[in-house]
Scaffold this motif. Structure first.
Motif, PDB file in Angstrom:
ATOM      1  N   PHE A   1       0.867  -1.189   0.000  1.00  0.00           N
ATOM      2  CA  PHE A   1       0.000   0.000   0.000  1.00  0.00           C
ATOM      3  C   PHE A   1       0.896   1.229   0.000  1.00  0.00           C
ATOM      4  N   THR A   2       0.269   2.382  -0.249  1.00  0.00           N
ATOM      5  CA  THR A   2       1.013   3.639  -0.337  1.00  0.00           C
ATOM      6  C   THR A   2       0.880   4.411   0.969  1.00  0.00           C
ATOM      7  N   PRO A   3       1.975   4.662   1.660  1.00  0.00           N
ATOM      8  CA  PRO A   3       1.895   5.468   2.876  1.00  0.00           C
ATOM      9  C   PRO A   3       1.896   6.957   2.522  1.00  0.00           C
ATOM     10  N   ALA A   4       1.800   7.795   3.545  1.00  0.00           N
ATOM     11  CA  ALA A   4       1.895   9.241   3.355  1.00  0.00           C
ATOM     12  C   ALA A   4       3.273   9.700   3.802  1.00  0.00           C
ATOM     13  N   SER A   5       3.867  10.640   3.050  1.00  0.00           N
ATOM     14  CA  SER A   5       5.243  11.049   3.323  1.00  0.00           C
ATOM     15  C   SER A   5       5.349  12.520   3.676  1.00  0.00           C
ATOM     16  N   GLY A   6       4.245  13.198   3.803  1.00  0.00           N
ATOM     17  CA  GLY A   6       4.302  14.608   4.150  1.00  0.00           C
ATOM     18  C   GLY A   6       2.913  15.191   4.098  1.00  0.00           C
ATOM     19  N   ARG A   7       2.812  16.466   4.394  1.00  0.00           N
ATOM     20  CA  ARG A   7       1.534  17.165   4.315  1.00  0.00           C
ATOM     21  C   ARG A   7       1.784  18.526   3.711  1.00  0.00           C
TER      22      ARG A   7
ATOM     23  N   VAL B   1      -5.738   0.740   3.552  1.00  0.00           N
ATOM     24  CA  VAL B   1      -5.568   1.897   4.425  1.00  0.00           C
ATOM     25  C   VAL B   1      -6.231   3.098   3.770  1.00  0.00           C
ATOM     26  N   THR B   2      -6.993   3.852   4.548  1.00  0.00           N
ATOM     27  CA  THR B   2      -7.514   5.136   4.061  1.00  0.00           C
ATOM     28  C   THR B   2      -7.053   6.242   4.994  1.00  0.00           C
ATOM     29  N   PHE B   3      -6.852   7.385   4.402  1.00  0.00           N
ATOM     30  CA  PHE B   3      -6.428   8.553   5.172  1.00  0.00           C
ATOM     31  C   PHE B   3      -7.544   9.593   5.155  1.00  0.00           C
ATOM     32  N   ASP B   4      -7.707  10.282   6.261  1.00  0.00           N
ATOM     33  CA  ASP B   4      -8.608  11.434   6.275  1.00  0.00           C
ATOM     34  C   ASP B   4      -7.769  12.621   5.830  1.00  0.00           C
ATOM     35  N   PRO B   5      -7.978  13.111   4.637  1.00  0.00           N
ATOM     36  CA  PRO B   5      -7.073  14.150   4.122  1.00  0.00           C
ATOM     37  C   PRO B   5      -7.181  15.467   4.872  1.00  0.00           C
ATOM     38  N   GLU B   6      -8.241  15.641   5.649  1.00  0.00           N
ATOM     39  CA  GLU B   6      -8.434  16.955   6.259  1.00  0.00           C
ATOM     40  C   GLU B   6      -8.112  16.994   7.736  1.00  0.00           C
ATOM     41  N   ASP B   7      -7.799  15.883   8.332  1.00  0.00           N
ATOM     42  CA  ASP B   7      -7.558  15.880   9.775  1.00  0.00           C
ATOM     43  C   ASP B   7      -6.231  15.222  10.070  1.00  0.00           C
ATOM     44  N   PRO B   8      -5.170  16.014  10.192  1.00  0.00           N
ATOM     45  CA  PRO B   8      -3.853  15.419  10.397  1.00  0.00           C
ATOM     46  C   PRO B   8      -3.717  14.722  11.731  1.00  0.00           C
ATOM     47  N   GLY B   9      -4.584  15.071  12.657  1.00  0.00           N
ATOM     48  CA  GLY B   9      -4.455  14.435  13.958  1.00  0.00           C
ATOM     49  C   GLY B   9      -5.048  13.054  14.016  1.00  0.00           C
ATOM     50  N   SER B  10      -5.875  12.726  13.052  1.00  0.00           N
ATOM     51  CA  SER B  10      -6.528  11.418  13.114  1.00  0.00           C
ATOM     52  C   SER B  10      -5.614  10.343  12.576  1.00  0.00           C
ATOM     53  N   GLU B  11      -5.759   9.176  13.138  1.00  0.00           N
ATOM     54  CA  GLU B  11      -4.983   8.047  12.640  1.00  0.00           C
ATOM     55  C   GLU B  11      -5.615   7.549  11.340  1.00  0.00           C
ATOM     56  N   PRO B  12      -4.797   7.035  10.468  1.00  0.00           N
ATOM     57  CA  PRO B  12      -5.376   6.435   9.249  1.00  0.00           C
ATOM     58  C   PRO B  12      -6.307   5.290   9.622  1.00  0.00           C
ATOM     59  N   THR B  13      -7.300   5.108   8.808  1.00  0.00           N
ATOM     60  CA  THR B  13      -8.239   4.020   9.054  1.00  0.00           C
ATOM     61  C   THR B  13      -7.756   2.767   8.354  1.00  0.00           C
TER      62      THR B  13
ATOM     63  N   ALA C   1      -8.580  -2.285  -3.931  1.00  0.00           N
ATOM     64  CA  ALA C   1      -8.970  -1.432  -2.801  1.00  0.00           C
ATOM     65  C   ALA C   1      -7.748  -0.728  -2.233  1.00  0.00           C
ATOM     66  N   GLY C   2      -7.878   0.580  -2.027  1.00  0.00           N
ATOM     67  CA  GLY C   2      -6.790   1.341  -1.453  1.00  0.00           C
ATOM     68  C   GLY C   2      -5.816   1.906  -2.468  1.00  0.00           C
ATOM     69  N   ASP C   3      -6.016   1.609  -3.748  1.00  0.00           N
ATOM     70  CA  ASP C   3      -5.072   2.080  -4.760  1.00  0.00           C
ATOM     71  C   ASP C   3      -5.298   3.524  -5.163  1.00  0.00           C
ATOM     72  N   GLY C   4      -6.330   4.175  -4.649  1.00  0.00           N
ATOM     73  CA  GLY C   4      -6.644   5.526  -5.083  1.00  0.00           C
ATOM     74  C   GLY C   4      -5.722   6.589  -4.515  1.00  0.00           C
ATOM     75  N   PHE C   5      -4.911   6.253  -3.517  1.00  0.00           N
ATOM     76  CA  PHE C   5      -4.016   7.229  -2.899  1.00  0.00           C
ATOM     77  C   PHE C   5      -2.733   7.227  -3.703  1.00  0.00           C
ATOM     78  N   ASP C   6      -2.530   8.282  -4.472  1.00  0.00           N
ATOM     79  CA  ASP C   6      -1.392   8.328  -5.373  1.00  0.00           C
ATOM     80  C   ASP C   6      -0.832   9.738  -5.408  1.00  0.00           C
ATOM     81  N   ARG C   7       0.379   9.876  -5.872  1.00  0.00           N
ATOM     82  CA  ARG C   7       1.043  11.160  -5.890  1.00  0.00           C
ATOM     83  C   ARG C   7       0.441  12.036  -6.995  1.00  0.00           C
ATOM     84  N   PRO C   8       0.068  13.279  -6.682  1.00  0.00           N
ATOM     85  CA  PRO C   8      -0.522  14.142  -7.709  1.00  0.00           C
ATOM     86  C   PRO C   8       0.510  14.577  -8.742  1.00  0.00           C
ATOM     87  N   ILE C   9       0.007  15.151  -9.818  1.00  0.00           N
ATOM     88  CA  ILE C   9       0.863  15.755 -10.836  1.00  0.00           C
ATOM     89  C   ILE C   9       0.982  17.232 -10.511  1.00  0.00           C
ATOM     90  N   PHE C  10       2.190  17.700 -10.324  1.00  0.00           N
ATOM     91  CA  PHE C  10       2.375  19.078  -9.863  1.00  0.00           C
ATOM     92  C   PHE C  10       2.927  20.029 -10.927  1.00  0.00           C
TER      93      PHE C  10
END
Lengths: 754, 321
Positions: A653-659, A725-737, B287-296
């Motif tokens: 899966f793809t994690p988040a690397s910044g905000r 894994v899903t992320f709430d894009p608007e709430d940085p304090g929340s844990e990913p679901t 499922a879950g593949d929708g989180f991807d790096r945007p084009i900037f």
């Protein structure tokens, strides 16, 4: 052959049931072959022990999963055929085997009243493995029925327990074979392609378990008679019908009720079955209090008619499945989703002399999915369909003593339809035809008694793009000694039909053809393996595989909402590359009171697209490093227990690397606390997956009829495995679901034979 | 030990199953973020410069705003437009961190600072740490909606809405612009310029205290609290020069303003690939593949430097129930 003491004492009923069925001769004189079946149900008895005693050396043979066996090069004369099988009275017949057309026996065995406690090893190993093909797996109906299942026995779920075959999740019956997606596996039902054989959004397949005789999976390097997919071929064969009498079965599980009837009119046999959910009355009662309870049902039905004729037979078949989901909510909001398959086909087989046979088939296969939504009175409609009308002819002839040739021609006309409508505007209205004409030539050559070579080539003409593709195939087998066999296979494959599939929601799956704007996808496969069979009941295999992919496509979701794209270059990201490699270990016990297998896979899968992950290789979600499957079945008197255990290392899966903070340019509004930035695609791993299923089946009688009552626990210890894994894009304090998969699901089922 | 080896191996499988998922990392922290878009026929806008933060740290101006950078835009004719740090211009207590404002020299003609259609603009940012970020946009041609029509569900024209050019702010009060929720279709028609990559619609409810026009039973109370008074559509190709407003985007009664943007490629790519804007992750994916790096399309950083032309209209929504 050592016999169980009780079978020696109980060798009483000798029944002479000789069915001489003319069949194509594939080798020279004095050949004997046959099939071992249950006398009552006509079901094949897999791995029955067969001993031949006669004018030549005695032979011990273990029948295959379909109960079939074959012995070549016998001395002419009268042979004694002795058959034994757990729970059945031993059978002994005489057969006069002469040069010329092979003698074909149908050996019907009677159930023994007294159950055996155990069974000894059935004999010295002295048989040759008849199967040339690498990476071939066959599962019989009996085994399928006893693997613990979620609600309904399912052939595809059973295949997911084999090495090299994975499931994406508990909610998906898609086959991920050796690093390929479900779009890379050709699914056939009695030789006819079926394009979305799923029920309940992919939870299980739409193949009626009681109507299946055998399931065959080519995991890779499949032969020239098949084509059109980059990876694997799944061939599901249905029951032929009872030759002796009319019989049937009714069954009920926690999800659906099913029925089967089979019989004969003289020499003609027939089988008919169906299955349907019965939850609507319950849902309807709930809906009276809560209108937002959806309606849902599915049903499937299929039938077969087999009509023998002089030196041949004709088969007529049909298959139909349908799912329907509906929901009416408030304020002009509703959902109506329907999808299903229809298949009608016919095949005629004809002997042409002693050494040749021909087959002619025609079929019509249709898949259709329709989604009608209304969101606060705004209508949205999506429809897609695929129609396949095909004709096929094959001719096989033997050139004794070493060669068997097969040629074939298949002509297919596809019709694709895809339409999208949003708010009274038609965005896409796509309707196109495409043709695919394929011819193949194959030679199965036995240079020595212990070696085989299958060489083939398949040539395809594709109307879209006016293309010709040549696909060579090669399989080699070398039996080193009685116990060891080496195998190798390779082949080149092309694919133009692309399946766009959504995991966990297969009702909206659709097919699009690769047209003249994009090159067909291509795979080059290599498979090698070693098989060790120290005794008839044990089999060990070790296989390695490597697949190279080119011109791979990926659905492009970064498009406008009203895109009217129908050309492949606009719909897909193209020019992708990939590879998959791995090793598989498989240990199987095939006879005895305790049977089953242990499988292990170590594998890598990678894809590369210019527009994904900045052009760097990435792992698809279903890339698993380690995969372990244990399947066991234990029989004791009136009880039969089944257990499966699955373990797999985490999917990608793809994690988040910044905000980062960026306004919506159309509204000027910044998401409250910024937006998450995705890291490298699929660069992290979910937790490992493991699950245990257990079933217990009790044989009994109901109104004097044999019956089985089964209890199943899916996910026995209720591990909530990671799904995604899903992320709430608007709430940085929340844990990913972490969205989890299914918990423990107990179920109960009853089936009664009549 | 030999006897226990299978047990140890089996247990080790479970132990490894108790590991930890790494859902966040710091691989992209401290990157330069550019937030700027030009609107044709409007003055050069403020430009926001910031940095990426840790995933769990709010990306607010206070946390991530970048100060002390040199920001300038140069158009294709060589005209240079300098920006100044807003904190220097407006004072540290008043101005948010990271906002840069265009400097208009004394005596300069404000017309020179209006964004022109079809013109190329190059942005250069040099941070206090000597990092350089570059980006380019070509402003689309002007967008002029010919007609704002009210249709029935058979797509027959019922009436035409008056726009700001015709009646000014009376768009909210005149009879032609009174629309009953869900009773008809609202459609914009324009000459579609083939050089425009894409279009986007924004909708604004202008009355902060107006009632809901629809109150579906299946909404919970917190669902109502989350409905914003402004929203934007995904990108449209609008090949036939029409865009139709879906009623599920209109939740409130009262005054509404619609803006239609003809965007450049940078804007289009940004909106279609940022997950919160595109709503991706739908059909055709695991499922879950929708989180991807945007084009900037930013060299040396991430973000958006885009442009668009816009037209708009106002109307009033009422619910007849």
């Amino acid at each position: 052959m050592r016999r169980h003491p009780r079978s020696s004492a109980a060798r009483t009923a000798v029944r002479f049931l000789l069915f001489l069925v003319a069949a194509p001769s594939v080798a020279g004189a004095a050949d004997l072959r046959g099939q071992v079946v249950d006398a009552e149900t006509e079901r094949p008895l897999p791995f029955a022990a067969v001993r031949l005693e006669g004018p030549g050396d005695a032979r011990d043979i273990l029948a295959g999963t379909s109960g079939r066996f074959e012995a070549e090069g016998l001395a002419a004369g009268v042979w004694t055929v002795q058959v034994s099988y757990l729970g059945y009275l031993d059978l002994e017949v005489m057969s006069d085997v002469q040069p010329g057309a092979p003698t074909d026996l149908r050996l019907a065995m009677t159930v023994e009243a007294i159950k055996l406690d155990t069974i000894d090893v059935v004999g010295d190993r002295n048989e040759t493995e008849q199967e040339l093909q690498t990476s071939l797996v066959e599962i019989d109906a009996e085994t399928l029925a006893r693997i613990p299942a979620f609600g309904e026995a399912d052939p595809i779920r059973a295949l997911q327990l084999l090495p090299g075959v994975q499931a994406a999740s508990d909610l998906s019956s898609g086959l991920y074979v050796r690093g390929g997606g479900p779009d890379q596996t050709l699914i056939l039902f009695d030789g006819v392609p079926v394009y979305n054989p799923t029920h309940a959004f992919g939870l299980f397949s739409s193949f009626h378990p009681d109507l299946i005789e055998e399931v065959t999976l080519y995991k890779g390097a499949y032969p020239a008679q098949y084509g059109g997919r980059l990876g694997a071929v799944l061939d599901v064969r249905s029951l032929e019908g009872n030759r002796n009498r009319t019989r049937g079965r009714i069954g009920v599980s926690t999800i659906a009720a099913r029925g089967l009837v089979e019989g004969n009119w003289g020499d003609t046999t027939w089988a008919l079955g169906g299955r349907r959910t019965y939850l609507e009355p319950i849902l309807s009662a709930l809906r009276s209090n809560d209108p937002e309870i959806p309606t849902y049902y599915f049903y499937d039905t299929n039938g077969k008619l087999q009509i023998p004729s002089a030196n041949g037979s004709t088969e007529l078949r049909f298959y139909y499945s349908q799912d329907d989901l509906g929901l009416d909510a408030d304020e002009g909001t509703s959902v109506d989703l329907r999808w299903g398959n229809f298949v009608a086909s016919g095949t005629h087989r004809q002997l042409l002399g002693e050494n040749a046979a021909a087959t002619v088939s025609a079929w019509y296969s249709r898949y259709r999915s329709d989604t009608d939504l209304s969101i606060f009175t705004t209508p949205i409609g999506i429809g897609n369909g695929l129609r396949d009308a095909s004709g096929e002819a094959t001719l096989s002839w033997a050139l004794p003593p070493r060669h068997k040739f097969t040629v074939g021609l298949t002509a297919s006309r596809y019709r694709f339809a895809y339409d999208e409508e949003f708010n009274q505007t038609t965005n896409i209205d796509y309707d196109a035809n495409a043709y695919d004409v394929s011819a193949f030539l194959e030679d199965t050559w036995r240079p020595t008694a212990s070696s085989s070579v299958r060489m083939g080539v398949r040539t395809r003409y594709l109307s879209d793009g006016d293309r010709i593709r040549v696909e060579p195939r090669l399989s080699l087998r070398q039996q080193v000694n009685d116990e060891w066999t080496l195998k190798f296979g390779t082949g080149l494959y092309n694919q133009v039909l692309q399946l766009v599939s959504t995991e966990g929601f297969s009702g909206t799956d659709f097919y699009l053809p690769i047209d003249e704007t994009v090159s067909p996808s291509r795979s080059l496969q290599f498979v090698s393996g070693v098989e060790y069979v120290p005794e008839p009941e044990w089999r060990f295999t070790f296989e390695t595989y490597y697949t190279n992919l080119s011109n791979v496509v990926l659905l492009n979701n970064d498009v406008s909402a009203d895109r009217g794209a129908t050309k492949a270059e606009d719909v897909f990201r193209t020019g992708g590359e990939g590879w998959a490699s791995g090793i598989e270990l498989f240990a199987e016990r095939r006879a005895g009171s305790l049977t089953g297998w242990l499988g292990y896979t170590f594998g890598y899968t990678r894809r590369t697209f210019e527009d994904v992950n900045q052009g760097e290789p990435f792992a698809p979600k279903y890339d698993r490093r380690h995969d372990v499957n244990v399947v066991g079945r234990w029989q004791r008197e009136k009880w039969e227990f089944g257990l499966t255990f699955t373990y797999g290392t985490g999917q990608a899966f793809t994690p988040a690397s910044g905000r980062f903070a960026l306004r919506n340019p159309a509204t000027g509004v910044t998401p409250n606390l910024g937006e998450l930035l995705a890291a490298d695609f699929n660069s992290a791993r979910l937790l490992p997956y493991h699950r245990m299923d257990l079933s217990a089946t009790r044989s009994l009688t109901i109104f004097g009829q044999p019956a089985k009552l089964s209890f199943t626990a899916f996910n026995l210890y209720s591990r909530r495995n990671d799904w995604f894994v899903t992320f709430d894009p608007e709430d940085p304090g929340s844990e990913p679901t972490i969205v989890q998969q299914l918990p423990i699901i107990p179920s109960i089922g009853l089936e009664v034979d009549f | 030990m030999g006897r226990f080896t299978p047990i140890v191996l089996a247990l080790s499988l479970f132990v490894t199953g108790c590991g930890e998922r790494v859902v966040f990392n710091s691989d992209d922290v401290d990157q330069i973020v550019v937030d700027a878009y030009l609107i044709v026929d409007q003055a050069l806008p403020p430009i926001w410069v910031s940095r990426t933060s840790e995933p769990r740290v709010p990306a607010t101006p206070e946390n991530v705003g970048e100060v002390g950078a040199t920001v300038r835009i140069v158009d294709e004719d060589g005209n240079e437009f300098l920006y100044a740090d807003g904190m220097r211009l407006e004072g540290e207590l008043l101005a948010p961190r990271g906002r840069y404002l265009p400097l208009v020299p004394d005596g300069a003609d404000p017309v020179d600072f209006i964004v022109r259609p079809g013109v190329r603009y190059d942005l250069t940012i040099v941070t206090a740490r000597d990092e350089t970020v570059r980006a380019t946009t070509i402003a689309p041609p002007r967008l002029d909606v010919d007609e704002w029509l009210v249709l029935d569900f058979g797509l027959n024209v019922l009436s035409e809405i008056r726009d700001f050019e015709e009646v000014g702010d009376s768009v909210y009060t005149i009879a032609d612009n009174q629309l009953e929720w869900g009773a008809s279709l609202l459609e914009a028609r324009f000459d579609r310029d083939p050089s425009v990559p894409s279009y986007q619609v924004a909708l604004f409810s202008l009355d902060p205290d107006s009632d809901f026009a629809i109150e579906p039973d299946f909404f919970e109370e917190e669902d109502f609290d989350e409905i914003d008074r402004e929203g934007a559509s995904p990108m449209f190709d609008a090949e036939d020069g029409t865009i139709r407003l879906p009623w599920f985007a209109v939740f409130f009664e009262g005054r509404y303003k619609i803006k239609i943007y003809a965007t450049d490629q940078n804007w289009r790519d940004f909106v279609t690939t940022v997950p919160s804007l595109s709503g991706n992750g739908g059909f055709g994916q695991n499922a879950g593949d929708g989180f991807d790096r945007p084009i900037f399309r930013i060299d040396g950083g991430i973000g958006l430097f885009g442009s668009a032309s816009v037209d708009s209209v106002g109307f009033f929504v009422f619910d007849d129930d």
